[in-house]
Design an enzyme around this catalytic site. Structure first.
Site, PDB file in Angstrom:
ATOM      1  N   LYS A  18       1.085  -1.204   0.048  1.00 21.88           N
ATOM      2  CA  LYS A  18       0.191   0.326   0.305  1.00 21.88           C
ATOM      3  C   LYS A  18       0.978   1.387  -0.147  1.00 21.88           C
ATOM      4  CE  LYS A  18      -4.289   1.748   2.087  1.00 21.88           C
ATOM      5  NZ  LYS A  18      -4.649   1.922   3.573  1.00 21.88           N
ATOM      6  N   SER A  99      -9.569   2.396   2.403  1.00 19.77           N
ATOM      7  CA  SER A  99      -8.965   2.981   2.195  1.00 19.77           C
ATOM      8  C   SER A  99      -7.472   2.237   0.920  1.00 19.77           C
ATOM      9  CB  SER A  99      -8.049   4.006   2.541  1.00 19.77           C
ATOM     10  OG  SER A  99      -7.257   3.399   3.389  1.00 19.77           O
ATOM     11  N   SER A 123     -10.148  -0.187   6.859  1.00 23.35           N
ATOM     12  CA  SER A 123      -9.507   0.167   5.563  1.00 23.35           C
ATOM     13  C   SER A 123      -9.202  -0.820   4.975  1.00 23.35           C
ATOM     14  CB  SER A 123      -8.945   0.898   5.709  1.00 23.35           C
ATOM     15  OG  SER A 123      -9.153   2.494   5.922  1.00 23.35           O
TER      16      SER A 123
END
Length: 383
Positions: A18, A99, A123
């Site tokens: 990420k 997210s 997330s």
């Protein structure tokens, strides 16, 4: 789905990172122009990817890319107006979830076998739910966040995303070597499950039916429960998240056109939260854990939906998509999201192709047990 494609290592197993996790030699942008314009390339890897780097250099895996995300990890839809929104591979008209949107999409499309995400209010679990994959929010503090762009240090966690629990365990072994050897075997005759049904106005009956069906396959003892202090925990988590996000990222608003209007609005919501409010909200962690001790004295895990509906449409931003995830963040609990089928009678016409998602929550530092229960559910449903 990727902010940057890489080719670190040569192994067949593909890992994605990420884009708020430091990767040596790359700028950590957190999908935000303000950071891209001011940050220098990372001089060292984040602590959480050091084993991944070692395995890549040994030829055991390949880091395939740095993934896109909801700007600054501050949102649950996965929609990013600046860097683009990763397309949900199940249905491009639906949210990928956030997210950790790019990480979820990379796994769901087969671009990665394992992807790292972060989870502050859901997330990892929310994009896993939206994209039909599996994701683990780890116990708070168990995986180092040093070298990870912070959103809310009191809530932030790092965890793996994958297509099944077996690969989640493999991902945890990269974050915490030796993890796989500690995952127990589940005896269905001794497994005790507490089922929670917090009231959320828009909960899809198909999601509830899917969980009932999944529990019917597992042949374990299931007890309905009421999650004490639920509303207070939800409010307190939001207070902590908003207040800490403002303190972490508020200065980025000084950079002209550096932060999108939507994220600016969310950051500003935290600007009026005083320190004493934050302190009081953080204190709910201990009292909330105390209220759950009775439940965990007679149940191994708690199950509930990951999200109240299946993947919402891109313009359906009013869905309270974090309604079932935030409590595990405030309390620091491990929580695993796994996709489960919706019974045919409940599938509907416009979303028949979308799975539901089951969330399995355990006491602090029971990450191994949560994974074992997830694998047990996978096997029971497949029978």
């Amino acid at each position: 789905m990727f902010l940057t494609r890489t080719a670190i290592g040569s192994g067949s197993r593909k890992v994605a990172i990420k884009g708020l996790i430091d990767v040596k030699g790359y700028v950590t942008t957190a999908a935000c122009k303000a950071l891209e314009s001011t940050a220098a390339p990372a001089t060292e890897d984040a602590v959480c990817i050091r084993t991944i780097r070692s395995e890549a250099e040994a030829g055991n895996l390949r880091i395939v890319g740095i993934t896109n995300l909801h700007e600054l990890a501050f949102g649950a839809t996965g929609i990013n107006s600046v860097y683009g929104t990763p397309a949900n591979p199940l249905d491009p008209s639906r949210m990928p979830g956030g997210s950790s949107s790019g990480s979820a999409v990379a796994v769901a499309t087969g671009e990665a076998d394992i992807a790292l995400g972060s989870d502050t209010g859901g997330s990892i679990r929310i994009p896993a739910s939206c994209c039909g994959i599996t994701g683990l929010k780890t116990t708070w503090g168990r995986v180092s966040t040093k070298g990870v762009w912070a959103l809310s240090p009191f809530l932030d966690t790092i965890g793996p995303m994958a297509r099944n629990v077996k690969d989640i365990v493999a991902g945890m072994d990269l974050l915490e070597p030796g993890f796989a050897s500690r995952v127990p075997k589940i005896d269905s005759s001794r497994l005790r499950i507490a089922r929670a049904r917090p009231e959320v106005a828009v909960t899809d009956p198909a999601v509830d039916s899917a969980i009932t069906s999944a529990l019917g396959h597992c042949e374990a003892e299931v007890t309905p429960i009421d999650l004490g202090k639920w509303d207070e925990i939800q409010r307190s988590c939001l207070t902590v998240l908003l207040g800490e996000a403002w303190r972490q990222d508020g200065d980025l608003l000084k950079i002209p056109d550096g932060v999108s209007a939507a994220t600016t609005h969310r950051l500003m919501l935290g600007s009026s939260i005083a320190e004493d409010e934050l302190t009081a909200a953080r204190a709910v962690r201990e009292s909330g854990l105390h209220s759950l001790r009775t439940i965990f004295s007679s149940a191994d895990v708690i199950v509930l939906p990951t999200t109240p509906t299946r993947a919402p449409l891109l313009d359906d931003t009013g869905t309270p998509i974090t309604a079932f995830t935030r409590f595990a963040n405030l309390l620091g609990l491990p929580a695993l999201s796994i996709p489960i089928p919706v019974p045919s009678r409940e599938r509907g016409t416009t979303d028949a192709h979308l799975p539901a998602s089951l969330q399995i929550v355990g006491p602090p530092n029971s990450d191994e047990l949560v994974c074992a229960v997830g694998a047990f559910f996978e096997a029971a449903i497949a029978r």
